[in-house]
Design an enzyme around this catalytic site. Structure first.
Site, PDB file in Angstrom:
ATOM      1  N   GLY A   8       0.837  -1.206   0.000  1.00 18.53           N
ATOM      2  CA  GLY A   8       0.000   0.000   0.000  1.00 18.53           C
ATOM      3  C   GLY A   8       0.869   1.252   0.000  1.00 18.53           C
ATOM      4  O   GLY A   8       0.519   2.277   0.585  1.00 18.53           O
ATOM      5  N   LEU A  10       1.662   3.502  -2.113  1.00 28.72           N
ATOM      6  CA  LEU A  10       1.311   4.751  -2.802  1.00 28.72           C
ATOM      7  C   LEU A  10       0.217   5.519  -2.078  1.00 28.72           C
ATOM      8  O   LEU A  10      -0.331   6.482  -2.598  1.00 28.72           O
ATOM      9  CB  LEU A  10       0.892   4.451  -4.249  1.00 28.72           C
ATOM     10  CG  LEU A  10       2.042   3.903  -5.107  1.00 28.72           C
ATOM     11  CD1 LEU A  10       1.551   3.571  -6.510  1.00 28.72           C
ATOM     12  CD2 LEU A  10       3.193   4.898  -5.192  1.00 28.72           C
ATOM     13  N   GLY A  11      -0.101   5.108  -0.854  1.00 25.63           N
ATOM     14  CA  GLY A  11      -1.119   5.796  -0.075  1.00 25.63           C
ATOM     15  C   GLY A  11      -0.540   6.972   0.699  1.00 25.63           C
ATOM     16  O   GLY A  11       0.639   7.328   0.554  1.00 25.63           O
ATOM     17  N   GLN A  12      -1.378   7.555   1.557  1.00 21.63           N
ATOM     18  CA  GLN A  12      -0.983   8.773   2.285  1.00 21.63           C
ATOM     19  C   GLN A  12       0.261   8.542   3.143  1.00 21.63           C
ATOM     20  O   GLN A  12       1.173   9.369   3.176  1.00 21.63           O
ATOM     21  CB  GLN A  12      -2.146   9.255   3.172  1.00 21.63           C
ATOM     22  CG  GLN A  12      -1.905  10.643   3.740  1.00 21.63           C
ATOM     23  CD  GLN A  12      -2.826  10.987   4.909  1.00 21.63           C
ATOM     24  OE1 GLN A  12      -3.626  10.170   5.359  1.00 21.63           O
ATOM     25  NE2 GLN A  12      -2.718  12.203   5.412  1.00 21.63           N
ATOM     26  N   ARG A  36      -1.851  -0.514  -7.436  1.00 23.46           N
ATOM     27  CA  ARG A  36      -1.925   0.376  -8.598  1.00 23.46           C
ATOM     28  C   ARG A  36      -0.565   1.030  -8.792  1.00 23.46           C
ATOM     29  O   ARG A  36       0.270   1.009  -7.887  1.00 23.46           O
ATOM     30  CB  ARG A  36      -2.998   1.457  -8.386  1.00 23.46           C
ATOM     31  CG  ARG A  36      -2.651   2.349  -7.213  1.00 23.46           C
ATOM     32  CD  ARG A  36      -3.808   3.186  -6.719  1.00 23.46           C
ATOM     33  NE  ARG A  36      -3.445   3.757  -5.430  1.00 23.46           N
ATOM     34  CZ  ARG A  36      -3.239   5.063  -5.191  1.00 23.46           C
ATOM     35  NH1 ARG A  36      -3.410   5.936  -6.135  1.00 23.46           N
ATOM     36  NH2 ARG A  36      -2.887   5.484  -3.984  1.00 23.46           N
ATOM     37  N   TYR A 141     -14.481  -0.813   9.808  1.00 20.67           N
ATOM     38  CA  TYR A 141     -13.058  -0.447   9.897  1.00 20.67           C
ATOM     39  C   TYR A 141     -12.539  -0.753  11.303  1.00 20.67           C
ATOM     40  O   TYR A 141     -11.497  -1.398  11.476  1.00 20.67           O
ATOM     41  CB  TYR A 141     -12.909   1.039   9.577  1.00 20.67           C
ATOM     42  CG  TYR A 141     -11.486   1.560   9.586  1.00 20.67           C
ATOM     43  CD1 TYR A 141     -10.521   1.059   8.725  1.00 20.67           C
ATOM     44  CD2 TYR A 141     -11.126   2.608  10.443  1.00 20.67           C
ATOM     45  CE1 TYR A 141      -9.230   1.576   8.725  1.00 20.67           C
ATOM     46  CE2 TYR A 141      -9.843   3.126  10.437  1.00 20.67           C
ATOM     47  CZ  TYR A 141      -8.899   2.609   9.582  1.00 20.67           C
ATOM     48  OH  TYR A 141      -7.624   3.115   9.579  1.00 20.67           O
ATOM     49  N   LYS A 145      -9.782  -3.481  12.604  1.00 25.60           N
ATOM     50  CA  LYS A 145      -8.568  -3.054  13.298  1.00 25.60           C
ATOM     51  C   LYS A 145      -8.390  -3.811  14.627  1.00 25.60           C
ATOM     52  O   LYS A 145      -7.278  -4.185  14.981  1.00 25.60           O
ATOM     53  CB  LYS A 145      -8.578  -1.538  13.542  1.00 25.60           C
ATOM     54  CG  LYS A 145      -8.326  -0.727  12.274  1.00 25.60           C
ATOM     55  CD  LYS A 145      -6.955  -1.041  11.682  1.00 25.60           C
ATOM     56  CE  LYS A 145      -6.673  -0.292  10.401  1.00 25.60           C
ATOM     57  NZ  LYS A 145      -5.448  -0.734   9.716  1.00 25.60           N
TER      58      LYS A 145
END
Ligand SMILES: NC(=O)c1ccc[n+]([C@@H]2O[C@H](COP(=O)([O-])OP(=O)(O)OC[C@H]3O[C@@H](n4cnc5c(N)ncnc54)[C@H](O)[C@@H]3O)[C@@H](O)[C@H]2O)c1
Length: 322
Positions: A8, A10-12, A36, A141, A145
């Site tokens: 992940g 390319l996420g924040q 992606r 979510y 978690k």
């Protein structure tokens, strides 16, 4: 940490974390992966592979080929998006996590994955929320978690995998857009202040939430991963935070630079309900005591940096277009 694989990426969080890890450990040491591919510095500046984390065979193969000794697993569906597709959220957040844990077990990797303040629930104490407390979230979510925290504990106790994790609050940053969380409004507010001088918040005033500036979040990941394992009692879900703020507090801080900035409200009931389930302020004593957690940025220092970095970014955009 020498051979690091990030999912992940390319996420924040990933964009900033990969850049910092490459600075510390070397470009070749850090493999960035994501489902992606986009035109981004971290794709161009080092190793990058496409990886769907729910494909456990591919997860293992990519880690083995990189000779990973550390996995930083960030791929997940965040709070607001998870509420719009709970089945996908469970699949990505749990099957993806399991693929990573199994790979870490097979290749003897150190393993980091973030939890969130979403892992608490409406019955959790709202102020100074303790490290160990009641966790009965009602969002998918949050459910994923809590399950993730438990799974990481399980892999440590059952198989000896060196799992570690932080319960992140809302993270504020300028280099990559946030990915569909409840605290995205804080990031949007800074950008709107510079672009239009006003912002309409979907979260109500006096809704206090913990937040942290991205450079502090990145330093916390690295400090926890470098910490002496024998000192860690809470391995997988350390409370960490830098400030407890509501939209009005951010607006006040912005007005020190842009006095005409105005803030309006148009409440989104879904995200407001999620925010109301979360604590107002969490207690990070365990993180401070067990591995020396600390932060550099309070609200005003973060605002100063955010506004200056975003102004530079927007000026660069304008000169490209012009
Ligand atoms: N950003 C925050 O404020 C915050 C707060 C608390 C916890 N967290 C946690 O930190 C982690 C990273 O968050 P983020 O803000 O960077 O998220 P993000 O949404 O910005 O990025 C997630 C990345 O995962 C990728 N992804 C989606 N599905 C995938 C799949 N099947 N395989 C591989 N990659 C896939 C996406 O393309 C995206 O680049 C998550 O576990 C999140 O729950 C974030």
């Amino acid at each position: 940490m020498k051979r690091i694989m990030v999912t992940g990426a390319l996420g924040q969080i990933g964009c900033d974390l990969v850049a910092k890890l490459r600075k510390i450990y070397g470009e070749e040491a850090v493999l960035a992966t994501d489902i992606r591919q986009i035109d981004h510095e971290i794709v161009q500046s080092g190793y990058f592979r496409i990886l769907d984390v729910t494909d456990s065979t591919a997860f293992y193969e990519v880690a083995r080929e990189h000779r990973a000794d550390t996995i930083i697993h960030l791929a997940a569906l965040l709070s607001a998006k998870a509420e719009s597709d709970p089945a996908l959220a469970w699949h990505l957040n749990i099957s993806g996590l399991l693929s990573g844990l199994e790979t870490a077990r097979a290749l003897s990797c150190q393993y980091f994955t973030p939890s969130s303040i979403a892992a608490f629930g409406a019955n959790t104490p709202k102020n100074s929320t303790p490290q160990d407390t009641l966790q009965r979230p009602l969002t998918m979510y949050g459910v994923s978690k809590v399950a993730g925290e438990l799974l990481c504990d399980y892999y440590y106790h059952k198989y000896g995998v060196d799992t570690r994790g932080l319960r992140f609050p809302g993270l504020i940053s300028h280099s990559a857009p946030p990915g569909g969380g409840t605290t995205d409004y804080a990031v949007e507010m800074y950008e709107a202040a510079i672009r239009n001088g006003n912002y309409t918040s979907y979260i109500n005033k006096e809704t206090y939430l913990d937040m942290m500036y991205m450079p502090d979040a990145i330093d916390a990941v690295i400090a926890l991963m470098e910490a002496d394992s024998s000192k860690l009692k809470h391995r997988n879900a350390f409370n960490v935070t830098a400030m407890s703020i509501d939209p009005e507090k951010i607006a006040e801080s912005i007005r020190r630079h842009i006095p005409e900035f105005t803030l309006h409200y148009d409440i989104d009931p879904v995200r407001q309900a999620i925010a109301e389930e979360w604590p107002d302020s969490i207690d990070a004593t365990a993180a401070r005591e067990e591995w020396g957690f600390d932060v550099q940025y309070d609200l005003n220092r973060m605002t100063d940096d955010m506004l200056s970095k975003l102004k530079g970014k927007l000026q660069a955009e304008h000169s490209r277009i012009g």
